[in-house]
Write a protein that holds these residues in place. Sequence first.
Motif, PDB file in Angstrom:
ATOM      1  N   ALA A  37       0.819  -1.211   0.000  1.00  0.00           N
ATOM      2  CA  ALA A  37       0.000   0.000   0.000  1.00  0.00           C
ATOM      3  C   ALA A  37       0.854   1.264   0.000  1.00  0.00           C
ATOM      4  O   ALA A  37       0.328   2.378  -0.012  1.00  0.00           O
ATOM      5  CB  ALA A  37      -0.929   0.007   1.210  1.00  0.00           C
ATOM      6  N   ARG A  38       2.169   1.091   0.014  1.00  0.00           N
ATOM      7  CA  ARG A  38       3.073   2.238   0.171  1.00  0.00           C
ATOM      8  C   ARG A  38       2.850   3.366  -0.839  1.00  0.00           C
ATOM      9  O   ARG A  38       2.926   4.549  -0.464  1.00  0.00           O
ATOM     10  CB  ARG A  38       4.521   1.756   0.130  1.00  0.00           C
ATOM     11  CG  ARG A  38       5.543   2.846   0.485  1.00  0.00           C
ATOM     12  CD  ARG A  38       6.897   2.234   0.764  1.00  0.00           C
ATOM     13  NE  ARG A  38       6.833   1.372   1.943  1.00  0.00           N
ATOM     14  CZ  ARG A  38       7.739   0.448   2.239  1.00  0.00           C
ATOM     15  NH1 ARG A  38       8.768   0.251   1.432  1.00  0.00           N
ATOM     16  NH2 ARG A  38       7.617  -0.276   3.336  1.00  0.00           N
ATOM     17  N   PHE A  59      11.031   6.507  17.433  1.00  0.00           N
ATOM     18  CA  PHE A  59      10.342   5.216  17.354  1.00  0.00           C
ATOM     19  C   PHE A  59       9.975   4.906  15.901  1.00  0.00           C
ATOM     20  O   PHE A  59      10.207   3.800  15.402  1.00  0.00           O
ATOM     21  CB  PHE A  59       9.085   5.282  18.231  1.00  0.00           C
ATOM     22  CG  PHE A  59       8.245   4.037  18.258  1.00  0.00           C
ATOM     23  CD1 PHE A  59       8.457   3.064  19.226  1.00  0.00           C
ATOM     24  CD2 PHE A  59       7.206   3.862  17.349  1.00  0.00           C
ATOM     25  CE1 PHE A  59       7.657   1.921  19.273  1.00  0.00           C
ATOM     26  CE2 PHE A  59       6.404   2.734  17.398  1.00  0.00           C
ATOM     27  CZ  PHE A  59       6.629   1.762  18.361  1.00  0.00           C
ATOM     28  N   GLY A  60       9.388   5.892  15.208  1.00  0.00           N
ATOM     29  CA  GLY A  60       8.996   5.687  13.820  1.00  0.00           C
ATOM     30  C   GLY A  60      10.186   5.398  12.919  1.00  0.00           C
ATOM     31  O   GLY A  60      10.145   4.501  12.071  1.00  0.00           O
ATOM     32  N   LEU A  61      11.272   6.157  13.104  1.00  0.00           N
ATOM     33  CA  LEU A  61      12.483   5.932  12.309  1.00  0.00           C
ATOM     34  C   LEU A  61      13.063   4.541  12.568  1.00  0.00           C
ATOM     35  O   LEU A  61      13.514   3.856  11.635  1.00  0.00           O
ATOM     36  CB  LEU A  61      13.516   7.005  12.632  1.00  0.00           C
ATOM     37  CG  LEU A  61      13.194   8.421  12.136  1.00  0.00           C
ATOM     38  CD1 LEU A  61      14.123   9.436  12.782  1.00  0.00           C
ATOM     39  CD2 LEU A  61      13.303   8.490  10.607  1.00  0.00           C
ATOM     40  N   ALA A 113      12.163  -2.687   9.490  1.00  0.00           N
ATOM     41  CA  ALA A 113      11.307  -3.361   8.515  1.00  0.00           C
ATOM     42  C   ALA A 113      11.788  -3.183   7.081  1.00  0.00           C
ATOM     43  O   ALA A 113      11.360  -3.919   6.188  1.00  0.00           O
ATOM     44  CB  ALA A 113       9.877  -2.854   8.646  1.00  0.00           C
ATOM     45  N   ASN A 114      12.659  -2.217   6.867  1.00  0.00           N
ATOM     46  CA  ASN A 114      13.171  -1.929   5.525  1.00  0.00           C
ATOM     47  C   ASN A 114      14.699  -1.894   5.598  1.00  0.00           C
ATOM     48  O   ASN A 114      15.297  -0.823   5.698  1.00  0.00           O
ATOM     49  CB  ASN A 114      12.629  -0.592   5.014  1.00  0.00           C
ATOM     50  CG  ASN A 114      11.110  -0.555   4.978  1.00  0.00           C
ATOM     51  OD1 ASN A 114      10.486  -0.966   4.013  1.00  0.00           O
ATOM     52  ND2 ASN A 114      10.496  -0.053   6.050  1.00  0.00           N
ATOM     53  N   PRO A 115      15.353  -3.057   5.563  1.00  0.00           N
ATOM     54  CA  PRO A 115      16.801  -3.128   5.799  1.00  0.00           C
ATOM     55  C   PRO A 115      17.631  -2.215   4.898  1.00  0.00           C
ATOM     56  O   PRO A 115      18.682  -1.742   5.313  1.00  0.00           O
ATOM     57  CB  PRO A 115      17.122  -4.607   5.527  1.00  0.00           C
ATOM     58  CG  PRO A 115      15.847  -5.319   5.822  1.00  0.00           C
ATOM     59  CD  PRO A 115      14.753  -4.397   5.391  1.00  0.00           C
ATOM     60  N   SER A 116      17.139  -1.931   3.701  1.00  0.00           N
ATOM     61  CA  SER A 116      17.897  -1.061   2.800  1.00  0.00           C
ATOM     62  C   SER A 116      17.972   0.370   3.324  1.00  0.00           C
ATOM     63  O   SER A 116      18.837   1.150   2.894  1.00  0.00           O
ATOM     64  CB  SER A 116      17.268  -1.066   1.401  1.00  0.00           C
ATOM     65  OG  SER A 116      15.930  -0.580   1.451  1.00  0.00           O
ATOM     66  N   ASP A 175      10.317   4.542   3.431  1.00  0.00           N
ATOM     67  CA  ASP A 175      11.286   5.595   3.124  1.00  0.00           C
ATOM     68  C   ASP A 175      10.638   6.944   2.860  1.00  0.00           C
ATOM     69  O   ASP A 175      11.242   7.989   3.110  1.00  0.00           O
ATOM     70  CB  ASP A 175      12.110   5.218   1.886  1.00  0.00           C
ATOM     71  CG  ASP A 175      13.024   4.041   2.137  1.00  0.00           C
ATOM     72  OD1 ASP A 175      13.161   3.646   3.310  1.00  0.00           O
ATOM     73  OD2 ASP A 175      13.597   3.509   1.166  1.00  0.00           O
ATOM     74  N   ALA A 176       9.426   6.928   2.334  1.00  0.00           N
ATOM     75  CA  ALA A 176       8.773   8.171   1.922  1.00  0.00           C
ATOM     76  C   ALA A 176       8.549   9.132   3.082  1.00  0.00           C
ATOM     77  O   ALA A 176       8.370  10.335   2.851  1.00  0.00           O
ATOM     78  CB  ALA A 176       7.434   7.859   1.247  1.00  0.00           C
TER      79      ALA A 176
END
Length: 411
Positions: free
Chosen positions: A199-200, A266-268, A274-277, A242-243
């Motif tokens: 859904a990103r 916390f959000g970062l 969850a997004n290793p890249s 990332d957005a």
Amino acid sequence: MNGDIEKMVELLGAARSEMVTQLAVAMAITRDARLRGRLGEIAAIDPGQEFVIGQLKKQSWLKVGGNGYTVDRKRQDGLSVVDLDEVLRTLPEFERSLQDSMQRTHATRDSYNILEALFEPSPIQSRSNFNEIFKWAPLLEQIAYKAAMRILQILDTLRSVVRLELSGAPGIGATSLHTYWQLVHALGQLTLVASNNEARPWLADMANSFIWERWTPSFVLLRERTFWLAAIAARSAAAFGDAVVEGYLRRLSQAEHPMMVFDALFGLTAIALANPSSKASILTELYGLRDANLALTRDHSAYLISYESSVRVLSRPPVELREFRELQWRVGSPKGMATRPALVGDPTALSSAGEYLGFSMLPFVADSFHDEHFPKFSGSSETEISRGKVAAIFRRAWVPEPETPVRHLLN
């Protein structure tokens, strides 16, 4: 104020009705071969041939024909297309056939019953019921997020009524706290439906369409101060991905309250796990903020603890966590994450190592599946929480203490 709440409830009811209707339409199409055949005739599709049906201005695509059905966010190339919105607009007789099918196949009844647990949780639904909803996420997620934001408006208005109820003010009923507790869990569950990496694109467009003031993908849940809601807040931040990293960094630099600092970090952290890249670049940004000149004018130690908690979690080697003992979370547990410590505990509590437990739990959350937020069986969730405990949870989130001890910096 009651008039304002009534208007908000009407808007929420409209969003709920839209979800029920759209799901019932899709269910009727999948159940009724004659209805599918009529759609195929309208689009001049040969009998038995697969085709896709666009719903909600082509936000969702239902593939039918052949064996079974699938629902996706993107149109599958090479298949004939039926625009359901256009069919309903131009062919009133098909709309009558659809309404008849929705009743005859019990799609309307089943849709209402499945979605009821999202809006009227007690407070936690079963894993199997959530999965029945989540398989339709491409169809439901945008309406679910709209409904969540309407609940948020009600909560913002209801909060002052709850404060009066808890203060014992005359003329205030004793139901607002219970309503608030129900609604905040409905907010969490609706948010979870929309918290999917696929859904990103639309989540990112939405997040970048307005100026963040007191909103982040996680803050509206994290500020309610329970681990269970915080875990969904983390899932939401990770889905935006990332957005929204730049948005979180701006919120961190502008934060004037310790809870806003906590939320930004916390959000970062949730996004990085969850997004290793994204992990290396986010850590680089955090290292540069170690001695940042923040807008925060008090409780600078809260920033330092949040910062150290974030960096520690992200600096550890990735290891799959089989359990998180503080919350009685274990992989494969029938209770999932809906344990009593998670439902009532405070993510701003400190571990024995001096780390905020809300950060410590994030690796477990990142490795889990969406349905693990719920118990496997509805009877196994520890949901019977006393009014006194609910009142204490509300107070720690929304009633500041006159003097804040070091251990509880984030009120």
